[in-house]
Design an enzyme around this catalytic site. Structure first.
Site, PDB file in Angstrom:
ATOM      1  N   GLY A  10       2.479  -1.045   4.356  1.00 17.71           N
ATOM      2  CA  GLY A  10       2.579   0.373   4.002  1.00 17.71           C
ATOM      3  C   GLY A  10       4.026   0.810   3.882  1.00 17.71           C
ATOM      4  O   GLY A  10       4.694   0.563   2.867  1.00 17.71           O
ATOM      5  N   GLY A  11       4.541   1.413   4.945  1.00 19.56           N
ATOM      6  CA  GLY A  11       5.883   1.993   4.945  1.00 19.56           C
ATOM      7  C   GLY A  11       6.966   1.103   4.355  1.00 19.56           C
ATOM      8  O   GLY A  11       7.789   1.569   3.546  1.00 19.56           O
TER       9      GLY A  11
ATOM     10  N   HIS B 168     -10.004   1.418   4.365  1.00 19.45           N
ATOM     11  CA  HIS B 168      -8.761   1.606   5.122  1.00 19.45           C
ATOM     12  C   HIS B 168      -9.036   2.589   6.265  1.00 19.45           C
ATOM     13  O   HIS B 168      -9.825   3.524   6.110  1.00 19.45           O
ATOM     14  CB  HIS B 168      -7.665   2.151   4.194  1.00 19.45           C
ATOM     15  CG  HIS B 168      -6.319   2.137   4.840  1.00 19.45           C
ATOM     16  ND1 HIS B 168      -5.938   3.098   5.742  1.00 19.45           N
ATOM     17  CD2 HIS B 168      -5.283   1.272   4.755  1.00 19.45           C
ATOM     18  CE1 HIS B 168      -4.709   2.820   6.175  1.00 19.45           C
ATOM     19  NE2 HIS B 168      -4.301   1.712   5.592  1.00 19.45           N
TER      20      HIS B 168
ATOM     21  N   GLY C  71       1.732   2.503  10.808  1.00 16.74           N
ATOM     22  CA  GLY C  71       2.717   3.570  10.663  1.00 16.74           C
ATOM     23  C   GLY C  71       3.359   4.014  11.963  1.00 16.74           C
ATOM     24  O   GLY C  71       4.019   5.044  12.031  1.00 16.74           O
TER      25      GLY C  71
ATOM     26  N   ASN D 137       0.869  -1.186   0.000  1.00 14.72           N
ATOM     27  CA  ASN D 137       0.000   0.000   0.000  1.00 14.72           C
ATOM     28  C   ASN D 137       0.900   1.228   0.000  1.00 14.72           C
ATOM     29  O   ASN D 137       1.451   1.586   1.041  1.00 14.72           O
ATOM     30  CB  ASN D 137      -0.905  -0.047   1.249  1.00 14.72           C
ATOM     31  CG  ASN D 137      -1.787   1.187   1.356  1.00 14.72           C
ATOM     32  OD1 ASN D 137      -1.865   1.991   0.426  1.00 14.72           O
ATOM     33  ND2 ASN D 137      -2.455   1.324   2.493  1.00 14.72           N
ATOM     34  N   TRP D 138       1.042   1.820  -1.171  1.00 10.14           N
ATOM     35  CA  TRP D 138       1.954   2.973  -1.292  1.00 10.14           C
ATOM     36  C   TRP D 138       1.365   4.256  -0.704  1.00 10.14           C
ATOM     37  O   TRP D 138       2.046   5.270  -0.617  1.00 10.14           O
ATOM     38  CB  TRP D 138       2.321   3.196  -2.777  1.00 10.14           C
ATOM     39  CG  TRP D 138       3.332   2.232  -3.310  1.00 10.14           C
ATOM     40  CD1 TRP D 138       3.798   1.092  -2.701  1.00 10.14           C
ATOM     41  CD2 TRP D 138       4.025   2.310  -4.564  1.00 10.14           C
ATOM     42  NE1 TRP D 138       4.722   0.465  -3.509  1.00 10.14           N
ATOM     43  CE2 TRP D 138       4.877   1.203  -4.657  1.00 10.14           C
ATOM     44  CE3 TRP D 138       3.994   3.212  -5.635  1.00 10.14           C
ATOM     45  CZ2 TRP D 138       5.710   0.960  -5.757  1.00 10.14           C
ATOM     46  CZ3 TRP D 138       4.811   2.976  -6.740  1.00 10.14           C
ATOM     47  CH2 TRP D 138       5.667   1.860  -6.797  1.00 10.14           C
ATOM     48  N   LYS D 139       0.073   4.233  -0.393  1.00 11.55           N
ATOM     49  CA  LYS D 139      -0.611   5.426   0.144  1.00 11.55           C
ATOM     50  C   LYS D 139      -0.360   6.638  -0.760  1.00 11.55           C
ATOM     51  O   LYS D 139      -0.368   6.481  -1.986  1.00 11.55           O
ATOM     52  CB  LYS D 139      -0.179   5.667   1.596  1.00 11.55           C
ATOM     53  CG  LYS D 139      -0.381   4.420   2.466  1.00 11.55           C
ATOM     54  CD  LYS D 139      -0.301   4.684   3.929  1.00 11.55           C
ATOM     55  CE  LYS D 139      -0.486   3.392   4.685  1.00 11.55           C
ATOM     56  NZ  LYS D 139      -0.560   3.558   6.123  1.00 11.55           N
TER      57      LYS D 139
ATOM     58  N   GLU E 269      -7.454   5.004   7.369  1.00 12.70           N
ATOM     59  CA  GLU E 269      -7.215   6.416   7.041  1.00 12.70           C
ATOM     60  C   GLU E 269      -8.416   6.995   6.293  1.00 12.70           C
ATOM     61  O   GLU E 269      -8.755   8.164   6.455  1.00 12.70           O
ATOM     62  CB  GLU E 269      -5.910   6.545   6.233  1.00 12.70           C
ATOM     63  CG  GLU E 269      -4.695   6.354   7.132  1.00 12.70           C
ATOM     64  CD  GLU E 269      -3.487   5.723   6.459  1.00 12.70           C
ATOM     65  OE1 GLU E 269      -3.393   5.729   5.228  1.00 12.70           O
ATOM     66  OE2 GLU E 269      -2.616   5.209   7.204  1.00 12.70           O
TER      67      GLU E 269
ATOM     68  N   SER F  33       2.542  -1.828  10.479  1.00 16.30           N
ATOM     69  CA  SER F  33       3.988  -1.876  10.737  1.00 16.30           C
ATOM     70  C   SER F  33       4.619  -3.239  10.432  1.00 16.30           C
ATOM     71  O   SER F  33       5.531  -3.668  11.148  1.00 16.30           O
ATOM     72  CB  SER F  33       4.293  -1.453  12.183  1.00 16.30           C
ATOM     73  OG  SER F  33       3.909  -0.118  12.389  1.00 16.30           O
TER      74      SER F  33
ATOM     75  N   GLU G   1      -6.287  -4.606  10.401  1.00 18.17           N
ATOM     76  CA  GLU G   1      -5.263  -3.603  10.644  1.00 18.17           C
ATOM     77  C   GLU G   1      -5.592  -2.818  11.910  1.00 18.17           C
ATOM     78  O   GLU G   1      -6.408  -1.873  11.868  1.00 18.17           O
ATOM     79  CB  GLU G   1      -5.199  -2.618   9.469  1.00 18.17           C
ATOM     80  CG  GLU G   1      -4.749  -3.238   8.176  1.00 18.17           C
ATOM     81  CD  GLU G   1      -4.080  -2.204   7.271  1.00 18.17           C
ATOM     82  OE1 GLU G   1      -2.932  -2.442   6.871  1.00 18.17           O
ATOM     83  OE2 GLU G   1      -4.683  -1.163   6.997  1.00 18.17           O
TER      84      GLU G   1
HETATM   85  P1  PGA Z   1       2.187   0.489   7.693  1.00 15.85           P
HETATM   86  O1  PGA Z   1       0.781   0.705   6.946  1.00 15.85           O
HETATM   87  O2  PGA Z   1       2.752  -0.800   7.203  1.00 15.85           O
HETATM   88  O3  PGA Z   1       3.001   1.688   7.299  1.00 15.85           O
HETATM   89  O4  PGA Z   1       1.885   0.455   9.145  1.00 15.85           O
HETATM   90  C1  PGA Z   1      -0.082  -0.363   6.719  1.00 15.85           C
HETATM   91  C2  PGA Z   1      -1.370   0.128   6.130  1.00 15.85           C
HETATM   92  O5  PGA Z   1      -1.858   1.197   6.541  1.00 15.85           O
HETATM   93  O6  PGA Z   1      -1.948  -0.498   5.233  1.00 15.85           O
END
Ligand code: PGA
Length: 254
Positions: free
Chosen positions: A238-239, A100, A177, A10-12, A102, A217, A171
């Site tokens: 994500g990250g 998600h 994050g 997930n590149w966001k 967010e 994470s 999640e």
């Molecule tokens: P993260 O993000 O790996 O940076 O915690 C995961 C996500 O939000 O899908």
């Protein structure tokens, strides 16, 4: 029941230019060349809309798939700024992340809205990755299970899951994050709960077939332990998916 693992990057809202996007995907491709990814796991890259076609082209000789991070629940019309599931389908996109945390918290998306989005995604043959998860406050209040179950029930209302058409990602919001990973055992307990809810909502064979990912994470150093769990079938990353070497290592450790 053996379920083929899925790693979804997930590149966001990253990276900031086409050049950087190409650079990242090319470095990942080089790193993954010597790993027999296709045999063991499926891999998908969930990208900002603006890079979908670009990265799709650069992945055309690979088994890797492409996903979006959102879509609107109407197919066309006067909805300035939105992107439809129909547009994604016509572009040849495979997956779409929906619900998600967010989107739920920053863009006020309710489970009711997410439910409509899942419905239109399925109508357009996209594979939705439905995210559910509790906030830190909800965890501290001891209502994690209640939250997960109600998010699932509301987001999946009237949705005909068959075990292969919807993916769930657990999640925990407090682990996204933040570098705070949920312990593999705790994550597995919730993934198991999700599976048993799917058995209630549908049936046990559908529940057994459904992929349930963990996200929050996830790193190359945590993935091995996470993948050993009985009910975790992959990860939403994500990250760590934005650093080519780290992501390649993470896939390798699966
Ligand atoms: P993260 O993000 O790996 O940076 O915690 C995961 C996500 O939000 O899908």
């Amino acid at each position: 029941m053996s379920r083929k693992k899925l790693i979804a990057a997930n590149w966001k809202l990253n990276p900031s230019s086409r050049e950087e996007a190409i650079d990242l995907i090319e470095n990942i491709k080089i790193g993954l060349k010597n790993i027999d990814v296709e045999e063991n796991i499926n891999l998908t890259f969930c990208l900002p809309f603006i890079y979908l076609e670009l990265i799709k082209n650069s992945l055309k000789d690979t088994p890797f798939k492409i996903g979006a991070q959102n879509c609107y629940f109407e197919e066309k019309g006067a909805f300035t700024g939105e992107i439809s599931a129909l547009m994604l389908k016509n572009l040849g996109i495979d997956y779409v992340i929906l619900g998600h945390s967010e989107r739920r918290s920053l863009f006020n998306e309710s489970s009711e809205i997410i439910n409509k989005k899942i419905s239109v995604a399925l109508k357009n043959n996209l594979l939705p990755i439905l995210c559910v998860g509790e906030t830190l406050k909800e965890k501290e209040m001891g209502i994690t299970e209640e939250i997960i179950l109600s998010q699932l029930e509301e987001s999946l209302a009237y949705i005909n899951c068959n075990g292969e058409n919807v993916i769930i990602a657990y999640e925990p919001v407090w682990a996204i994050g933040t570098g705070k990973t949920c312990s593999s055992e705790d994550a597995n307990t919730i993934c198991k709960l999700i599976r048993s809810k799917l058995a209630d909502l549908y049936n046990s064979s559908i529940a057994e077939k459904t992929l349930i990912l963990y996200g929050g994470s996830v790193k190359s150093s945590t993935i091995k332990e996470q993948m050993k769990q009985t009910d975790i079938d992959g990860a939403l990353v994500g990250g760590a998916s934005l650093i080519a070497d780290e992501f390649v290592q993470l896939v390798n450790n699966c």
